[in-house]
Enzyme design. Structure first.
Site, short mmCIF file in Angstrom:
data_model
loop_
_atom_site.label_atom_id
_atom_site.label_comp_id
_atom_site.label_asym_id
_atom_site.label_seq_id
_atom_site.Cartn_x
_atom_site.Cartn_y
_atom_site.Cartn_z
N ALA A 181 0.85 -1.18 0.00
CA ALA A 181 0.00 0.00 0.00
C ALA A 181 0.88 1.24 0.00
CB ALA A 181 -0.89 -0.02 1.24
N CYS A 182 0.77 2.08 -1.02
CA CYS A 182 1.66 3.22 -1.18
C CYS A 182 0.87 4.43 -1.68
CB CYS A 182 2.78 2.89 -2.18
SG CYS A 182 3.68 1.37 -1.81
N THR A 183 1.54 5.59 -1.76
CA THR A 183 0.94 6.79 -2.32
C THR A 183 2.00 7.48 -3.17
OG1 THR A 183 -0.37 7.02 -0.29
CG2 THR A 183 -0.37 8.88 -1.82
N GLU A 210 3.40 1.38 -7.19
CA GLU A 210 2.16 1.75 -6.53
C GLU A 210 1.18 0.61 -6.76
OE1 GLU A 210 -0.42 4.15 -4.38
OE2 GLU A 210 1.60 4.77 -4.97
#
Length: 494
Positions: A2-4, A95
């Site tokens: 889980a990334c941004t 991502e």
């Protein structure tokens, strides 16, 4: 993972740089130790084998040196995350994004199957563990990065849905996987920024350009047939919306993904749209949030860091807010979450010589409480303070010190938040100052070897400054938290 991600085109940035940045996050309940290193050609294999999927890939000869932010503990592969190569190409991967059942049914993910019942194992495709290592050492432009990764996806497939950013000094490209073997990519317009919160993000795609001139779009060779045969285009007017065709619109998106995009867009464009109240143009649960926008002012590295550190400050959803409706606090997944492992912001500066054009801003642990610090990327070695992360907790490296500061500052937020603010301002100010000083030294130095030494000297001086400021901040938040212990008593022995 889980990334941004945030991408900033060169006409949207404060100095004409292209900038790509991403929080690399662990899955819930996990914390992955990271380090900042340089990988030299002699350390790169001729044949790559993935730890997780067991896929084996022959690599090109003559790889380039590149920086990386890999896992510090062996066991699940490299996970190089982000880096810059000798050709001044930057990359961040990946991502994790979402897709839908129609796409995954038409082109299933390529998953590893272990040997069983007398049948040999079947290798899986490539994934986040592998992608930077397979692509970055071998490409000389952002466009070439898209082309190489696209070819690998078509040949080997992937076992997960991902988005990947490539940059050089002129362009940024964003690639999204579509099922197991298909992909789309779009050049980021120069005057916009992009926000990506774990969803398939592209909301417009010119398939004609992608299959012909490839001016601003690229895709897998058979994408048109794939779309038509599987009835994936949901548009009523023939304008392909990839988010509708290939993405998801689940209830979970509305608490996990779209709120993050809403906050970042709201931050960079506070007056362009109405973001709050009953008459809002967009809300945290809007499925049609723009993939990119022209910002209201030019964007700095500090702006990117603030957005990637968000816990919904200034909204009813901030878990640290001292007033408001308790039922609203913490209902949305923060960007600056407890399980951020690292953030890397890569800045390609057009107004300095190519040799020291790339600056890589690094931060470890929870972005709500950490600090980003700049380093020259064109180096043979990175400072030990950032490269020596091990499994054992230690104040002798930046990762573990950042983890400890975050945990203590969270537990003593009201007392510690101003220490964090001062820490961030001090390190970022001194980081800018040192880069400015060494830029001038590098411009004046004619000798190639001495310039190389100067870049590494600059990085070491920045790391020494960082270590001092980090130790002082750790001491301050430790005192604040220790003073709040439940066995405290006001009367002293004296």
């Amino acid at each position: 993972m889980a990334c941004t991600t945030i991408l900033v085109g060169k006409k949207a940035s404060y100095d004409g740089s292209t900038m790509i940045a991403r929080n690399d996050d662990s899955a819930s309940g996990y914390f992955t130790a990271k380090k900042f290193v340089t990988l030299r050609p002699g350390e790169q294999p001729a044949t790559y084998k993935s730890v997780l999927s067991h896929v084996t890939i022959e690599l090109p000869q003559n790889p380039m040196r590149f920086t990386a932010v890999p896992n510090a503990v062996d066991g699940e592969g490299i996970w190089a995350a982000s880096g810059v190569n000798e050709a001044n190409v930057g990359m961040t991967a990946t991502e994790t994004i979402t897709s839908n059942a129609r796409v995954l049914g038409a082109d299933p993910l390529v998953e590893y199957c272990p040997a069983q019942e007398g049948q040999p194992e079947t290798a899986g495709g490539i994934g986040e563990e592998d992608i930077v290592s397979l692509v970055l050492p071998y490409v000389h432009s952002a466009r070439e990065g898209v082309q190489r990764l696209g070819g690998l996806l078509e040949k080997y497939g992937t076992y997960e849905s991902n988005g990947i950013a490539f940059q050089d000094v002129n362009e940024i490209w964003w690639l999204e996987t579509v099922g197991g073997h298909h992909w789309i990519a779009r050049k980021v317009p120069d005057d916009v920024y992009v926000v990506m919160p774990n969803q398939l993000g592209l909301d417009r795609f010119d398939l004609e350009d992608a299959l012909a001139e490839k001016k601003s779009h690229m895709c897998s060779a058979d994408l048109r047939e794939f779309i038509e045969e599987n009835h994936l285009d949901l548009s009523l007017n023939g304008d392909l919306n990839p988010r509708d065709a290939f993405g998801s619109h689940d209830d979970a998106d509305h608490v996990y993904n779209t709120p993050r995009a809403w906050f970042m867009l709201r931050y960079f464009n506070p007056r362009t749209k109405v973001w709050d109240g009953p008459d809002a143009d967009f809300t945290p649960r809007s499925d049609d949030l723009p993939w990119c926008m022209v910002p209201e002012k030019k964007i700095t590295p500090e702006d990117v860091k603030y957005a990637l550190s968000s816990h919904y400050q200034g909204t009813p959803y901030d878990p640290y807010e001292g007033h408001g409706d308790p039922a609203m606090k913490g209902i949305f997944r923060p960007i600056g979450i407890n399980r951020n492992d690292c953030m890397a912001l890569i800045q390609m500066r057009p107004d300095v010589p190519e040799e020291f054009r790339a600056v890589e801003w690094i931060a470890f642990a929870s972005n709500a409480f950490n600090v980003q610090v700049p380093f020259y990327a064109n180096v043979s070695v990175t400072p030990d303070y950032l490269a020596n992360t091990a499994k054992e907790v230690s104040t002798d490296n930046f990762y573990w010190s950042s983890r400890m500061i975050a945990a203590m500052a969270d537990a003593s937020y009201g007392k510690s938040v101003f220490h964090i603010e001062r820490y961030q301002l001090a390190v970022q100010s001194k980081g800018h100052a040192l880069i400015n000083q060494y830029d001038e030294k590098l411009r004046r130095e004619a000798d190639l070897a001495k310039r190389a030494a100067l870049r590494e000297q600059a990085n070491q001086e920045i790391a020494d400054m960082l270590k001092k400021e980090t130790a002082e901040t750790l001491d301050k938040v430790l005192i604040e938290l220790s003073s709040q212990m439940k066995n405290a008593y006001s009367r002293s022995d004296a």
